[in-house]
Design an enzyme around this catalytic site. Structure first.
Site, PDB file in Angstrom:
ATOM      1  N   PHE A   1       0.813  -1.221   0.000  1.00 14.52           N
ATOM      2  CA  PHE A   1       0.000   0.000   0.000  1.00 14.52           C
ATOM      3  C   PHE A   1       0.851   1.278   0.000  1.00 14.52           C
ATOM      4  O   PHE A   1       0.482   2.274   0.622  1.00 14.52           O
ATOM      5  CB  PHE A   1      -0.993   0.007   1.187  1.00 14.52           C
ATOM      6  CG  PHE A   1      -1.461  -1.356   1.583  1.00 14.52           C
ATOM      7  CD1 PHE A   1      -2.131  -2.156   0.675  1.00 14.52           C
ATOM      8  CD2 PHE A   1      -1.199  -1.873   2.848  1.00 14.52           C
ATOM      9  CE1 PHE A   1      -2.532  -3.433   1.013  1.00 14.52           C
ATOM     10  CE2 PHE A   1      -1.587  -3.150   3.198  1.00 14.52           C
ATOM     11  CZ  PHE A   1      -2.262  -3.940   2.276  1.00 14.52           C
ATOM     12  N   CYS A   2       1.992   1.235  -0.671  1.00 12.16           N
ATOM     13  CA  CYS A   2       2.883   2.418  -0.749  1.00 12.16           C
ATOM     14  C   CYS A   2       3.355   2.847   0.628  1.00 12.16           C
ATOM     15  O   CYS A   2       3.672   4.021   0.843  1.00 12.16           O
ATOM     16  CB  CYS A   2       2.216   3.616  -1.430  1.00 12.16           C
ATOM     17  SG  CYS A   2       1.752   3.327  -3.119  1.00 12.16           S
TER      18      CYS A   2
END
Ligand SMILES: Cc1ncc(COP(=O)(O)O)c(C=O)c1O
Length: 488
Positions: free
Chosen positions: A393-394
């Site tokens: 998720f970055c």
């Protein structure tokens, strides 16, 4: 539990959920497309969803008048300027942001980049990040290093994945308060859902730091009142709050702090004066100096429409609903066990709703305790029309903290593949020592209902007694980063 009785058990456990029934009516009208298509949308941290009324109001507005490029004197331009400025005032009012300037940007990332590239990082100064940060915040370290500032990370505690307050205090105390120091952290984690304390803003101020609050994942379900907590900089994306419009975000800057930023360039729309012969330019004051080129002006009025939509529901109602559903989701996932008694799910971060939002990140394990590949889970969920998110998720730091990944792990992976990619890294770590640097994220928002959560819990329960192999192993080609054979 007999799942047939689950709705009654949920309502018994959460009587306050009844106070949010207006959202059930809204779901049946403004969000009817969800049920019409049988979609179970569980990625509100990725993007909020819009109600059909927002689109209609925006279309009516655009179709009822003629609008030109704003900021010139023609009637069509002046009409557009009025709507853009009205939206700007609506944003400031929403956040109770007296003494702030609202700079429209393309998204939260562009707002964060404005701060990174314009903050006066210099030798003697510091940038302090937390291990729990989106990459759009992590990336600011490149500007800080280029400016000669020192860069540090405040670690997280495990298993709760909260900022280690003691270590943070130490790190904040190390700065030279006469230099320019920036502390950047998320109000809510996009990995674990943890709500990091807003009091950290005052704590950092007292130690001589400016604060950049990444509020992108916080504001869709919580009120941020900038008369109470006053970071210098706040970054948000509006599509996360109310789904539409995409392509518009905002940097809220304390007006006094805006004057200390140094833009590295100028562009159309940002200057009061520029000459070619004289090689001089004078930046426009206020937000204009930061709004490069033509704004996404037709979309910006939809921000005001979106804020009115949230106001018509009430943030308290949204928060209550998301909290009840999250509590149920957490408790039901924790109860899931294989026939041999082993837990099926590991949840990353807090397992209660105290100081956490509606983002729940997890991995599934088989009866022998082997990790089930999250890509396979995503694939199976997709077959049930459940939209969730997988990977890191970055936000690599939170996953690394959760799994205890070290600098050595990263170095070993880099030796294996110098042109490392995130999927390749996740694969390497899993194969080497059974750790997972990736996970499955389910997140709830204003249009979520009990049926969505129940569908996911039923799906999860369907993995009972499945082994890593029976569930269908994913074979991953480490070179191409592609799934090459699905063992199901
Ligand atoms: C906490 C957080 N910060 C920043 C961002 C970046 O937002 P955007 O992609 O809209 O620029 C996100 C997006 O998921 C986020 O969750």
């Amino acid at each position: 539990m007999n799942r047939g009785n689950s709705a009654a058990a949920f309502l018994d456990a959460h009587p306050e959920y009844a106070s949010t029934s207006a959202l059930d009516r809204l779901r049946a009208s403004g969000y009817r497309r969800l049920d019409a298509h049988g979609e179970v949308y569980l990625d509100y941290t990725g993007a909020g969803l819009h109600a059909d009324t927002q689109i209609r109001a925006h279309a009516d507005l655009l179709n009822d008048a003629v609008f030109g490029n704003p900021h010139s004197a023609s009637p069509t331009s002046a009409g557009m300027t009025r709507l853009v400025e009205q939206a700007r005032q609506a944003v400031l009012a929403w956040f109770n942001a007296t003494g702030y300037t609202a700079v429209f940007t393309q998204n939260a990332t562009a707002a964060l980049k404005h701060v990174g590239e314009s903050y006066p990082f210099a030798r003697g100064g510091s940038l302090l990040l937390t291990a729990d940060n989106h990459n759009s915040v992590n990336g600011i370290r490149e500007f800080a290093c280029a400016g000669g500032a020192t860069v540090g990370y405040a670690p997280l505690t495990t298993p709760e994945l909260r900022i280690d307050r003691e270590r943070l205090r130490d790190l904040l105390a190390r700065a030279d308060p006469t230099a320019r120091n920036l502390f950047a952290y998320p109000a809510q984690s996009n990995f674990s859902g943890v709500r990091h304390p807003l009091e950290l803003v005052d704590e950092a101020h007292a130690a001589g730091w400016d604060v950049l609050l990444d509020a992108a994942a916080f504001v869709p379900t919580s009120r941020l009142d900038l008369s109470v907590v006053q970071p210098e900089f706040v970054a948000i994306s509006f599509y996360k709050m109310f789904g539409y419009p995409t392509g518009v975000g905002c940097l809220l800057v304390r007006t006094a702090a805006l004057a200390t930023l140094r833009r590295p360039w100028f562009a159309g729309g940002t200057v009061n004066f520029a000459t070619v012969e004289g090689r001089r330019h004078i930046l426009a004051p206020g937000e204009a100096g930061f709004e490069d080129g033509t704004l996404n002006y037709l979309a910006i009025p939809a921000v005001e429409i979106g804020l009115r939509h949230l106001a018509s529901i009430g943030m308290e109602t949204i928060s209550t609903r998301v909290r009840c559903l999250t509590e149920w989701l957490l408790s039901q996932l924790l109860e899931l066990r294989h026939s041999n008694g082993r837990h099926m799910v590991r949840i990353y971060g807090p397992v209660t709703t105290a100081a956490r939002g509606g983002t729940v990140t997890m991995n599934f394990y088989d009866p022998e305790g082997h990790l089930i590949d999250y890509r396979r889970v995503e694939e199976l969920a997709g077959k049930d029309r459940i939209s969730l998110r997988t990977g890191c998720f970055c936000n690599p730091g939170a996953g690394e903290a959760a799994e205890g990944l070290t600098e050595d792990d990263v170095a070993a992976a880099m030796r294996e593949s110098p042109d490392m990619t995130m999927p390749r890294f996740l694969q390497f770590i899993t194969h080497r020592d059974g750790k997972s640097a990736g996970a499955i994220r389910v997140s709830l928002g204003l249009a979520s209902n009990f049926a969505d959560v129940d569908r996911f819990i039923r799906f999860a329960a369907g993995l009972r007694d499945q082994t890593r192999l029976t569930v269908g192993e994913v074979t991953f080609d480490i070179e191409s980063c592609r799934v090459i054979r699905d063992g199901s």
